[in-house]
Design an enzyme around this catalytic site. Structure first.
Site, PDB file in Angstrom:
ATOM      1  N   HIS A  44      48.920  16.488  52.593  1.00 47.41           N
ATOM      2  CA  HIS A  44      49.716  15.738  53.560  1.00 47.41           C
ATOM      3  C   HIS A  44      51.123  16.341  53.616  1.00 47.41           C
ATOM      4  CE1 HIS A  44      51.947  12.511  55.490  1.00 47.41           C
ATOM      5  NE2 HIS A  44      50.786  12.184  56.035  1.00 47.41           N
TER       6      HIS A  44
ATOM      7  N   GLU B 268      49.029  17.473  62.183  1.00 46.05           N
ATOM      8  CA  GLU B 268      50.197  16.577  62.231  1.00 46.05           C
ATOM      9  C   GLU B 268      51.480  17.396  62.252  1.00 46.05           C
ATOM     10  OE1 GLU B 268      49.356  12.396  60.296  1.00 46.05           O
ATOM     11  OE2 GLU B 268      50.122  13.795  58.826  1.00 46.05           O
TER      12      GLU B 268
END
Ligand code: G3P
Length: 230
Positions: free
Chosen positions: A100, A148
């Site tokens: 992430h 992302e």
């Protein structure tokens, strides 16, 4: 491990370390989201803190899965404070988020973490910041790659409206390297339009955090992604 039916939009809600997504509040939030997803055509994954995996895994139904937000490449033994992959499985997680933007790891560690997850039958979502990174990690054959753009995370501009061409590019590059890997998109996802646009561009679903977790009424937001309000 749960089998998530991916033909329907997959909504992955990352609880991060938001207060609203921690401990007893996390459990209540999962219940309210699950109530919505169960009655509509959505599959739900919640990515929670390691301390909450067991609590959540105990209560969820068959169309919801709980993922760890991270795990470490350690073996059982003397590794104080790290997250042991086997413990993630034992706690009841069905998968893991890898790399992430708020918990980056090297490409070498990404590859090894995917291998370890596969061995443990954990589903994998690898986050990437751009199409070239998507191509580089696709070769490792994760279940999902989540695109992302870091600069859009936590904001109100969605990736599907700000970078539609990059979503298409990511998808093309991923499928070239690993036809079975599916694309998720995330960052700034707030509305049904953001979800629909992502699906239209070829994503299998979205990875969302603040738009759901920090909403005044998260279940209502999720519901609004399915049902048009009059
Ligand atoms: O993991 C999801 C996340 O990084 C996107 O955050 O708040 O923009 O939905 P948010």
């Amino acid at each position: 491990m749960k089998t998530i039916e991916t033909k329907r939009p997959l909504i992955v809600v990352n609880f991060k370390t938001y207060t609203q997504g921690t401990g007893a509040k996390a459990a209540a939030l999962v219940k309210s989201l699950e109530n919505v997803s169960l009655h509509h055509k959505m599959d739900l994954v919640v990515a929670v803190q390691p301390t909450d995996i067991y609590r959540i895994a105990k209560t969820i139904g068959s169309t919801t899965d709980v993922f760890a937000q991270h795990m470490d490449l350690i073996s059982p033994g003397a590794n104080t404070g790290y997250i042991l992959p086997e413990a993630v499985v034992d706690a009841g997680a069905g998968g893991v988020l890898i790399n992430h933007a708020e918990h980056k790891i090297s490409i070498d560690v990404i590859e090894k973490t995917i291998k370890r997850a596969k061995k443990l039958k954990l589903k994998t979502i690898v986050c990437v910041a751009d199409a070239s990174q998507a191509k580089a990690v696709a070769v490792f054959g994760s279940d999902y790659i989540a695109f992302e753009p870091p600069e859009l995370i936590g904001g109100d501009v969605s990736v599907s409206s700000a970078k539609p061409e990059m979503i298409t590019d990511c998808l093309k590059k991923i499928k070239l390297m690993s036809p079975l890997t599916e694309l998720l998109v995330g960052a700034g996802v707030k509305t049904r339009k953001d979800l629909e646009q992502s699906i239209r561009l070829g994503a299998s679903g979205v990875l969302v955090a603040s738009g759901i977790v920090c909403a005044k009424n998260p279940a209502e937001v999720l519901m609004s992604w399915i049902v048009e309000h009059a």
